[in-house]
Design a protein around this motif. Structure first.
Motif, PDB file in Angstrom:
ATOM      1  N   ALA A 194      19.683 -11.025   1.443  1.00  0.00           N
ATOM      2  CA  ALA A 194      18.950 -11.067   2.709  1.00  0.00           C
ATOM      3  C   ALA A 194      18.004  -9.877   2.840  1.00  0.00           C
ATOM      4  CB  ALA A 194      19.939 -11.102   3.883  1.00  0.00           C
ATOM      5  N   GLN A 195      18.446  -8.702   2.400  1.00  0.00           N
ATOM      6  CA  GLN A 195      17.611  -7.510   2.491  1.00  0.00           C
ATOM      7  C   GLN A 195      16.373  -7.628   1.604  1.00  0.00           C
ATOM      8  OE1 GLN A 195      17.912  -4.968   4.552  1.00  0.00           O
ATOM      9  NE2 GLN A 195      16.044  -4.050   3.735  1.00  0.00           N
ATOM     10  N   TYR A 196      16.538  -8.208   0.412  1.00  0.00           N
ATOM     11  CA  TYR A 196      15.375  -8.366  -0.466  1.00  0.00           C
ATOM     12  C   TYR A 196      14.353  -9.320   0.144  1.00  0.00           C
ATOM     13  CZ  TYR A 196      12.387  -9.853  -4.241  1.00  0.00           C
ATOM     14  OH  TYR A 196      11.275 -10.166  -4.981  1.00  0.00           O
ATOM     15  N   LEU A 197      14.818 -10.461   0.658  1.00  0.00           N
ATOM     16  CA  LEU A 197      13.886 -11.425   1.242  1.00  0.00           C
ATOM     17  C   LEU A 197      13.177 -10.835   2.462  1.00  0.00           C
ATOM     18  CD1 LEU A 197      16.023 -14.684   0.995  1.00  0.00           C
ATOM     19  CD2 LEU A 197      14.139 -13.980  -0.482  1.00  0.00           C
ATOM     20  N   GLU A 198      13.918 -10.086   3.269  1.00  0.00           N
ATOM     21  CA  GLU A 198      13.296  -9.439   4.430  1.00  0.00           C
ATOM     22  C   GLU A 198      12.252  -8.410   3.998  1.00  0.00           C
ATOM     23  OE1 GLU A 198      14.612  -6.344   7.980  1.00  0.00           O
ATOM     24  OE2 GLU A 198      16.126  -7.625   7.024  1.00  0.00           O
ATOM     25  N   ASP A 199      12.599  -7.599   3.004  1.00  0.00           N
ATOM     26  CA  ASP A 199      11.667  -6.592   2.514  1.00  0.00           C
ATOM     27  C   ASP A 199      10.454  -7.245   1.858  1.00  0.00           C
ATOM     28  OD1 ASP A 199      11.016  -3.762   1.839  1.00  0.00           O
ATOM     29  OD2 ASP A 199      11.251  -4.496  -0.216  1.00  0.00           O
ATOM     30  N   PHE A 200      10.657  -8.358   1.146  1.00  0.00           N
ATOM     31  CA  PHE A 200       9.534  -9.057   0.522  1.00  0.00           C
ATOM     32  C   PHE A 200       8.586  -9.609   1.577  1.00  0.00           C
ATOM     33  CE2 PHE A 200       7.436 -12.721  -1.351  1.00  0.00           C
ATOM     34  CZ  PHE A 200       7.014 -12.214  -2.576  1.00  0.00           C
TER      35      PHE A 200
END
Length: 505
Positions: A194-200
């Motif tokens: 979830a953190q990667y998708l949010e950061d992306f």
């Protein structure tokens, strides 16, 4: 600075910020790197407008009354007194700092282009994206895929299959049952995804209000959780007492505790005494008791610890699903790109990555006027990261630069404080003529014993120690062999031969 002057300065700065945004919006770059860089610059200017506007609102509110007092002083008193007082302060400041450079406000928010006289400038998008992401066009879920494969009892998907199912958390696809999702390892994996998708999303869409989008996701999840409509996390059992799952055959049996299908009744009955089934049944009954206690204690706000864990995991899973659906275009493009790269050779992939880093969207004007201008455009090399050039005269790929550690410097005092970039070049230079010649200048003849030594004093101390040990070994070797004369006197070999030469034996 006076309050009114500060107020005028902020108004002027806001106009310059608006003009800077208008200049950037007017252009529409063709390359995705330039478009992303423009959007990030606009987002930074918008944040600065909000900060300056908040400061301006504080001045207009005038909670301390300073602005009203200054206006009263200018309206009732002599305005020239305030003018000459401020002029005196300015002269005093410049007399104290005569060489201070004045800032050009016209150039503060001016758009910098790659073709300016200052040369190419490294932008923010050159550092926030990996080579796999291609400036926000594709996902780079390799790290999340490795974390997924390290989870127990998961289905072993390839990376391409993982891109298809990474947001499907049902046991039929991921293989992780409801009770196994409450572990710290699974919770960390879902949080990382979830953190990667949010950061992306923040990096690839800087002009969107990501915080507002995420807050809307949280509100939707809270509403669905209250209604007990989150898929896979409902507390009420189905009407027939088992999970609503379509069986593969009429003879098949479904175990609602283990959430698993069995081929026939005999296989189903044989697994009932097993330890896994008993543990799953106990967990299922515990969830039922917790859900009953939660409904009974809803008025007092008492919620079980297990239900809180389930809510935390379900919230992260829901956020992953909503983010993946919001970036469905990037997801489909990533699958196509991975499929295409699987049919390419390593050299083709390296060449594509190199072209991506070196590609530029600089406008070529007046190219048809002469061949000289065309040659000048071809000579310009876009190298914002200052990486070394390859055999073809172009910058090497950044991943190769990182792989060989060319950003790490190794100085050598023996070679005249020459700095070698990368461990490979540093190891190689010990056999080069420059290093060997400088060692000979220090009186050292055997260079093979001085590997990884770069200080002159260390090399000299080591050479002196080697020389002392060699002399000591020669003396010891001379005293080992013993000789005996005719009278039976025992003496070292060297003494024996010296006496024999003198004719004393």
């Amino acid at each position: 600075m006076y309050i009114l002057e500060e107020q005028r300065y902020i108004h002027e700065d806001l106009e310059r910020l608006e003009q800077g945004i208008a200049d950037r919006v007017r252009d529409e770059p063709k390359h995705i790197r330039d478009r992303l860089n423009r959007d990030h610059e606009i987002a930074q200017l918008l944040d600065q407008i909000q900060n300056q506007s908040n400061e301006l609102l504080k001045i207009y509110k005038d909670n301390s009354g300073t602005r009203a007092a200054e206006i009263q002083q200018l309206s009732t008193g002599d305005p020239f007194d305030a003018f000459y007082k401020q002029l005196g302060e300015i002269r005093e400041h410049h007399a104290k700092y005569p060489n201070e450079q004045a800032e050009n406000s016209e150039q503060r928010y001016k758009q910098r282009k790659a073709g300016d006289a200052a040369g190419p400038v490294a932008t923010v998008v050159d550092t926030i994206f990996s080579g796999e992401e291609a400036y926000g066009r594709f996902f780079d879920l390799n790290t999340c895929h490795e974390s997924y494969l390290n989870l127990p009892n998961v289905k072993r998907y390839t990376y391409l299959q993982y891109l298809e199912h990474f947001d499907n958390f049902t046991p039929a696809y991921c293989g992780v049952k409801r009770g196994e999702k409450l572990t710290d390892q699974y919770f960390s994996y879902v949080g990382e995804l979830a953190q990667y998708l949010e950061d992306f999303m923040r990096r690839s869409r800087p002009l969107e209000n990501t915080d507002k989008v995420l807050s809307s996701f949280d509100e939707e999840f809270a509403s669905l959780w209250e209604k007990n409509e989150i898929e896979g996390w409902a507390t009420e059992p189905t009407t027939n007492g088992s999970s609503a799952t379509t069986l593969s055959s009429p003879e098949a049996k479904w175990c609602k505790y283990c959430e698993k299908e069995f081929k026939n009744e005999n296989v189903y009955n044989s697994h009932l005494p097993g330890r896994k089934h008993k543990k799953a049944e106990e967990q299922w009954r515990q969830r039922q008791e917790d859900s009953t206690a939660e409904s009974g204690n809803a008025a007092s706000g008492v919620v079980s610890a297990m239900r809180l864990k389930e809510r935390a995991v379900a919230e992260r899973e829901y956020r992953v699903k909503r983010l993946a659906s919001a970036m469905s275009t990037e997801r489909s493009d990533t699958r196509v790109n991975v499929e295409r790269k699987q049919g390419m050779t390593r050299r083709e992939r390296e060449q594509e990555l190199e072209n991506l880093y070196n590609e530029s969207d600089l406008p070529r004007e007046n190219v048809e006027e002469g061949d000289g201008d065309e040659e000048e455009d071809e000579d310009k090399i876009y190298n914002p990261l200052k990486v070394p050039l390859g055999w073809d005269g172009k910058p090497i790929p950044f991943w190769l630069y990182r792989l060989h550690g060319l950003g790490v410097e190794f100085p050598c005092e023996i070679c005249g404080n020459y700095v070698y970039k990368g461990r490979r070049a540093f190891e190689k230079h010990f056999n080069e003529a420059r290093h060997i010649y400088n060692l000979k200048c220090l009186g050292i003849t055997n260079s093979t014993l001085f590997r990884d030594i770069t200080k002159m004093d260390e090399a000299q101390r080591l050479w002196e120690k080697i020389q002392r040990e060699r002399k000591q070994s020669k003396l010891d070797e001379g005293s080992i062999v013993q000789m005996e004369d005719g009278e039976g006197n025992v003496m070292p070999e060297k003494v024996y031969y010296d006496l024999q030469k003198q004719g004393l034996l």
